[in-house]
Design an enzyme around this catalytic site. Structure first.
Site, short mmCIF file in Angstrom:
data_model
loop_
_atom_site.label_atom_id
_atom_site.label_comp_id
_atom_site.label_asym_id
_atom_site.label_seq_id
_atom_site.Cartn_x
_atom_site.Cartn_y
_atom_site.Cartn_z
N LYS A 56 -6.20 -47.73 -90.26
CA LYS A 56 -6.49 -46.42 -90.84
C LYS A 56 -7.21 -46.60 -92.18
O LYS A 56 -6.91 -47.54 -92.93
CB LYS A 56 -5.19 -45.64 -91.03
CG LYS A 56 -5.36 -44.18 -91.44
CD LYS A 56 -4.00 -43.49 -91.50
CE LYS A 56 -4.14 -42.04 -91.93
NZ LYS A 56 -2.82 -41.36 -92.00
N SER A 131 -2.53 -36.96 -89.74
CA SER A 131 -3.84 -37.38 -90.23
C SER A 131 -4.37 -38.66 -89.59
O SER A 131 -5.56 -38.98 -89.72
CB SER A 131 -3.75 -37.60 -91.75
OG SER A 131 -2.80 -38.61 -92.07
N SER A 155 2.23 -37.77 -89.61
CA SER A 155 0.84 -38.19 -89.41
C SER A 155 0.65 -39.38 -88.47
O SER A 155 -0.47 -39.69 -88.11
CB SER A 155 0.19 -38.51 -90.76
OG SER A 155 -0.06 -37.31 -91.46
#
EC number: 6.3.5.7
Length: 453
Positions: A56, A131, A155
């Site tokens: 990420k 996210s 997330s």
């Protein structure tokens, strides 16, 4: 796609072939936008040798441009590795590609990313969740063996559920946050997104453990879980009835079918209720935005990242932030600054911390009677882009995940069924603090039940 369990057994030459095949597949599926490199039409970041793990874009990888998918960090190059990346490299794994995310991890759809949105591999008209939407989409589409994400209010778990993956959030403090771009420091936690519970346990074992560089890192002994996975354990499972009943009909029906299977398998099922989730929402968005307003104040155009042209220091601050931060980040920073301001601190922030303590106590009381809690991940399956355009509606999509972060507990999402449109429905399993083995065993058993093994 090869499993992580099998990939770590490959020879060096086979790993090179695997990485090449992944690169080719990523190029052929640019429209998905799971990786930033797909959205920017650039080569995948892959200078470190080893079994490829997608990362990420808020986890520091030395010499990579790590931007938290924000305009304000364009031009920033990480000068060091996050602790989790160092652990990957030590174990023969390697960061491979930067996955798309909501800007500074604030969002549930990836739409706030500076680079553009990620599509859900199960239905390109629907959100992948967020996210960590890019990480989940990459794993779901077979563009990654496994990925790392971060979970502040769901997330990891929500996008994993929307894309049909396994998403695991460890206990707060179990995995080092050193090198993670901070959103809310008392809530953030790094964890794996994989295609199986076994792979989630393997990747968790690699990244977990005490880190002297992170003051919130637990110094409890870290015991491996993957070599002890037991799908035959009989557990007491507390079904959170008011949360299941509050979900959409498809989610509700699927979870009650799962409960029936768990009963048949010999687990002890009890039914419990939690307080209205509106308290979770209020406490979470006060605490998270307050911490975000402090954490993001460092992005001022002085030390690193993008700097706006200006005639004075004050103008530079305001223009840099005004041009560099997206709408959702600005909204949350303003809210956080407001709740911390004189005259409102006691009315909002202190009350939110009291509510957090109450929420944590509620979870602990149920987990004193049960080994595991079972509830939905989200109120519905993945929704269409633009369907929840109102910010409050979008915030409410996290109602079943944020309480876990407020309580600091480990939780995992396991795919259990597809609806008539082929969209995934997952169950969320939650355990007591530091009881990752319980959570992973329960998930491993559920995964086998669902697959009919």
């Amino acid at each position: 796609m090869i499993s992580l369990k099998d990939a770590i057994k490959l020879s060096s030459s086979d790993i090179v072939k695997l990485r090449k095949n992944l690169k080719d597949k990523i190029k052929d599926n640019r429209q998905l936008g799971a990786y930033i490199e797909q959205l920017t039409n650039s080569d995948i970041s892959d200078e470190y040798a080893g079994v490829p793990i997608a990362i990420k874009d808020n986890i520091q990888v030395k010499n990579w441009s790590i931007t938290s998918c924000s305009k304000i960090l364009q031009g920033y190059v990480a000068p060091y590795h996050a602790t989790v990346v160092e652990k990957l490299l030590k174990a023969g794994l390697a960061p491979f590609g930067r996955t798309n995310m909501d800007e500074f991890a604030m969002g549930s759809t990836t739409e706030s990313s500076f680079y553009g949105k990620t599509l859900n591999p199960l239905d390109h008209t629907r959100v992948p969740g967020g996210s960590s939407g890019g990480s989940a989409a990459a794993v779901s589409a077979g563009l990654a063996i496994a990925a790392l994400g971060s979970d502040t209010g769901g997330s990891i778990r929500q996008p994993a559920a929307f894309c049909g993956c396994v998403g695991f959030k460890p206990t707060y403090g179990r995995v080092s946050r050193y090198g993670l771009g901070a959103y809310s420091s008392s809530l953030d936690q790094i964890g794996p997104i994989t295609r199986s519970v076994e792979d989630a346990a393997l990747l968790y074992d690699i990244i977990a453990g005490h880190d002297p560089k992170d003051s919130t890192s637990s110094n409890l002994e870290n015991i491996s879980t993957s070599d002890k996975l037991n799908s035959d354990r009989k557990l007491t499972i507390a079904v959170i009835k008011n949360y299941v009943d509050g979900a959409s009909q498809d989610v509700k029906d699927s979870l009650y079918k799962v409960v029936d299977k768990l009963k048949e398998a010999g687990h002890n099922i009890i039914y419990k209720d939690l307080s209205n989730s509106k308290y979770d929402i209020a406490a979470y968005y006060i605490i998270a935005t307050a911490e975000a307003s402090a954490n993001l104040s460092r992005y001022d155009g002085v030390r690193y990242g993008r700097r706006a042209d200006s005639n004075s220091l004050g103008q530079m601050y305001s223009k840099t932030r005004g041009e560099g931060f997206g709408v959702e980040v600005q909204r949350r920073m303003l809210l956080g600054t407001f709740v911390l301001s004189s005259g409102y601190y006691d009315a909002y922030y202190i009350k939110a911390q009291k509510a957090r303590a109450f929420i944590k106590l509620e979870y602990e009381e149920i987990l004193n009677e049960a080994d595991i809690m079972l509830m939905p991940v989200a109120p519905s399956v993945a929704y269409k882009f633009g369907e929840l355009s109102d910010p409050l509606s979008a915030y409410l999509s996290d109602i079943y995940t944020i309480g876990v972060n407020l309580a600091g507990l480990p939780a995992i999402t396991v795919p259990v069924q597809s609806d008539k449109n082929g969209l995934n429905i997952s169950a969320q399993l939650i355990g007591g603090a530091w009881k990752e083995q319980d959570v992973l065993d329960a998930a491993f058993g559920l995964e086998k039940l669902v697959k009919g093994n």
